[in-house]
Motif scaffolding. Sequence first.
Motif, PDB file in Angstrom:
ATOM      1  N   ARG B 117      -1.951   5.755   6.350  1.00  0.00           N
ATOM      2  CA  ARG B 117      -1.262   5.459   5.096  1.00  0.00           C
ATOM      3  C   ARG B 117       0.020   6.284   4.963  1.00  0.00           C
ATOM      4  NH1 ARG B 117      -3.013   2.805   0.905  1.00  0.00           N
ATOM      5  NH2 ARG B 117      -5.230   3.359   1.023  1.00  0.00           N
ATOM      6  N   HIS B 228      -9.657   1.558   4.461  1.00  0.00           N
ATOM      7  CA  HIS B 228      -8.279   1.505   3.972  1.00  0.00           C
ATOM      8  C   HIS B 228      -7.433   2.434   4.828  1.00  0.00           C
ATOM      9  CE1 HIS B 228      -8.479   5.405   1.880  1.00  0.00           C
ATOM     10  NE2 HIS B 228      -9.702   5.055   1.560  1.00  0.00           N
ATOM     11  N   GLY B 230      -5.984   5.055   4.348  1.00  0.00           N
ATOM     12  CA  GLY B 230      -6.245   6.481   4.192  1.00  0.00           C
ATOM     13  C   GLY B 230      -7.517   6.945   4.897  1.00  0.00           C
ATOM     14  N   ASN B 262      -4.854  -3.324   2.228  1.00  0.00           N
ATOM     15  CA  ASN B 262      -4.064  -2.096   2.242  1.00  0.00           C
ATOM     16  C   ASN B 262      -2.746  -2.268   2.983  1.00  0.00           C
ATOM     17  OD1 ASN B 262      -5.356   0.497   0.972  1.00  0.00           O
ATOM     18  ND2 ASN B 262      -7.004  -0.877   1.600  1.00  0.00           N
ATOM     19  N   ARG B 342      -6.417  -1.569  -6.637  1.00  0.00           N
ATOM     20  CA  ARG B 342      -5.590  -0.413  -6.282  1.00  0.00           C
ATOM     21  C   ARG B 342      -4.355  -0.291  -7.164  1.00  0.00           C
ATOM     22  NH1 ARG B 342      -8.016   3.411  -3.038  1.00  0.00           N
ATOM     23  NH2 ARG B 342      -8.824   2.502  -1.115  1.00  0.00           N
ATOM     24  N   SER B 347      -8.319   3.657  -8.698  1.00  0.00           N
ATOM     25  CA  SER B 347      -7.984   4.281  -7.417  1.00  0.00           C
ATOM     26  C   SER B 347      -6.607   3.850  -6.934  1.00  0.00           C
ATOM     27  CB  SER B 347      -9.029   3.916  -6.361  1.00  0.00           C
ATOM     28  OG  SER B 347     -10.297   4.288  -6.793  1.00  0.00           O
ATOM     29  N   VAL B 349      -2.962   4.179  -4.936  1.00  0.00           N
ATOM     30  CA  VAL B 349      -2.649   4.602  -3.564  1.00  0.00           C
ATOM     31  C   VAL B 349      -1.279   5.263  -3.484  1.00  0.00           C
ATOM     32  CG1 VAL B 349      -4.113   2.910  -2.394  1.00  0.00           C
ATOM     33  CG2 VAL B 349      -1.772   2.289  -3.057  1.00  0.00           C
TER      34      VAL B 349
END
Lengths: 396, 396
Positions: B117, B228, B230, B262, B342, B347, B349
């Motif tokens: 990410r 994802h 991350g 993502n 997201r 949550s 990002v």
Amino acid sequence: MSQYRTFTAADAVEYARQFGGVADLVDSLEVGDGNLNLVFKIFDTKGISRIIIKQALPYVRCVGESWPLTLDRARIEAEVLNIHGQFCPEHTVKILHYDPQLAVMVMEDLSSLAIWRGEQVKGVDYPQAAAQLGEYLAKTLFHTSDFFQHPHQKKADVARFTNPELCDITEELFFNEPYEVHERNGYPRALEPLVASLRTDDALRLNVAALKHRFLSNAEALLHGDVHSGSIFVGDNTLKVIDAEFGYYGPIGFDVGSALGNLLLNYCALPGLLVPREAADAREKRLNDVRRLWRRFSERFLALAAENSRDRALAYPGYGDAFMRKIWQDTLGFCGTELIRRTVGMSQVADIKEIDDETMKIECVRQAITLGRTLILAAHQIDDIDALIARVRQNG
Amino acid sequence: MSQYRTFTAADAVEYARQFGGVADLVDSLEVGDGNLNLVFKIFDTKGISRIIIKQALPYVRCVGESWPLTLDRARIEAEVLNIHGQFCPEHTVKILHYDPQLAVMVMEDLSSLAIWRGEQVKGVDYPQAAAQLGEYLAKTLFHTSDFFQHPHQKKADVARFTNPELCDITEELFFNEPYEVHERNGYPRALEPLVASLRTDDALRLNVAALKHRFLSNAEALLHGDVHSGSIFVGDNTLKVIDAEFGYYGPIGFDVGSALGNLLLNYCALPGLLVPREAADAREKRLNDVRRLWRRFSERFLALAAENSRDRALAYPGYGDAFMRKIWQDTLGFCGTELIRRTVGMSQVADIKEIDDETMKIECVRQAITLGRTLILAAHQIDDIDALIARVRQNG
């Protein structure tokens, strides 16, 4: 204290005295005609059957000790019936006691009732039964589904009702063997060309694979797992479901489709069981049963979904209807596999076996197989219960 | 002996010495930036990080002891990674040791790699990564599915990976809260009208309910559960997936859709992260990633289904393709819910958070939300990966 031992007739009486809540029990008779278990009727001093004792054997009864089978199925059966009884006491046999070590259940006696399949074979009509079975299916399946159960409870119950050995039987007998050359298959030799055509029908095999995959993976509700007219007692305005040892979390349409499939098997068999005029009349009644079962099931399930859904997302208005369309599609497919596995496969039913005339029997079996194939192949073109009934009539 | 206690930096070094298989470990640094766990890097005498120790805390770290959370997640994480590592060792972080009582894992050190990410946010391209992630998804999901696993093993594993508390988080954050007025939601206030329109969009809410229902009930494969960018380390021609504590048996499209979601989040954010020419270039690369991930996943999964399926019914030629169409539909839907949760939900990002310009940030979030909505609503009209990419370009 309660290590496993196979019950004698005397053991069964003694156990019933202890846990049946009935005085004056004196005698017993082993009446298990199934493939898997001992079943004792326990009689009082007047010779009236008052209590049923069911004990699982550690092997498949009709095969012998060479095919071992888990005793854990007694726990599963008792716990499924207790849960189903919690949500639909009026149509679930009552469990008075069970012992997981002995694999024994003590149950209410239902001797005043009759097994529905036998009645259907004789052409005796129980006009309330189909709706009552629809009621049972709606209440038990809704209340054990994600609509109603807390996710933590449901996950724990999915694990608790893991039923590998009994599911294995269904996975083989429903979804594999009828579509293969297999020694256990039981269809009449005259139908070899028809049965062979199932094996090479790509579209059919792909749809059966998809149905098996959903049986393996779609944990939608705590199923009975073996809802057929031989697992159901009926009487005047009474219906009781028994024999839940195949219970596990699976696709809702499997239970509903199995139930409808057995009505349609009887429909296909009736011309071989009764004289023509009676058969025609009984067939109309059976189609009414099919309609009533689906209508009551779907209406009741939708009413419960609208009123009692606990899951915030699934409670969104209209989701019940959307999901019911999925259940309908599954129901048609699983109904088709029931028709085929009961005619091509190992587990034959009395409706067919009791047909004396061999030519007639073959014709009835042929009809059941072609109807099963149609339902599996054309599920997406059968929009509702009336369309299903039209297809059944078309089939012959 | 190994009752739970929260590790100090010294405990972590001592534990790594014992179970890490590396000599000369002398120092540690707690680097956990996630929401749930302690993470220690363990250094050798030269100051090089050699081992990672991860310990689950009995509560949600970013909230505190008021939100308790099961330590069993450490067991689940270690066991999922062990199983995934068995089928795809090249892209699964290696677990050297774990202790269920201490809720501790000892893992290989991946300090030479970078979190994907972060690299995407900086506009650094890893041209192999998407295909490698597709490879990971195909191998781990195929080999834990009904195509490959023995039904007894799979049923036991479904029970073993029952993960109620972590699934609960997903059930709330993905499928409930973004579509409700909820204090945990984190979208920019300027987008209130758009977000409010999600709540009243019947078709959207019904599709989200169906996706949640499949998340709750479709036990298709042992998912990572939180794929994802991350949770993924990348390097030159290397990719390693970590952080599998959300693992459970669920719908395959959930993992694939989360992964694609993502990438598409980053696509939506890039105009806010890079200068226009770089952003345009990086966006094309991201779309290539999307295409490569799906292509590798689907091709590899289908090849495995054709060659290695053990289930006799599911092995029927062509069934893999039929099932892949179902995975594709699920993938689009779950990808849409990832884009929305997201941006609307709790949550958030880094791709979005790192955008400095507030107007630009709002525009990027708007794009992600509308894309998410399109994917959920129009999944049935998006036939393949090219159609998906066309839709993404259409969206802005």
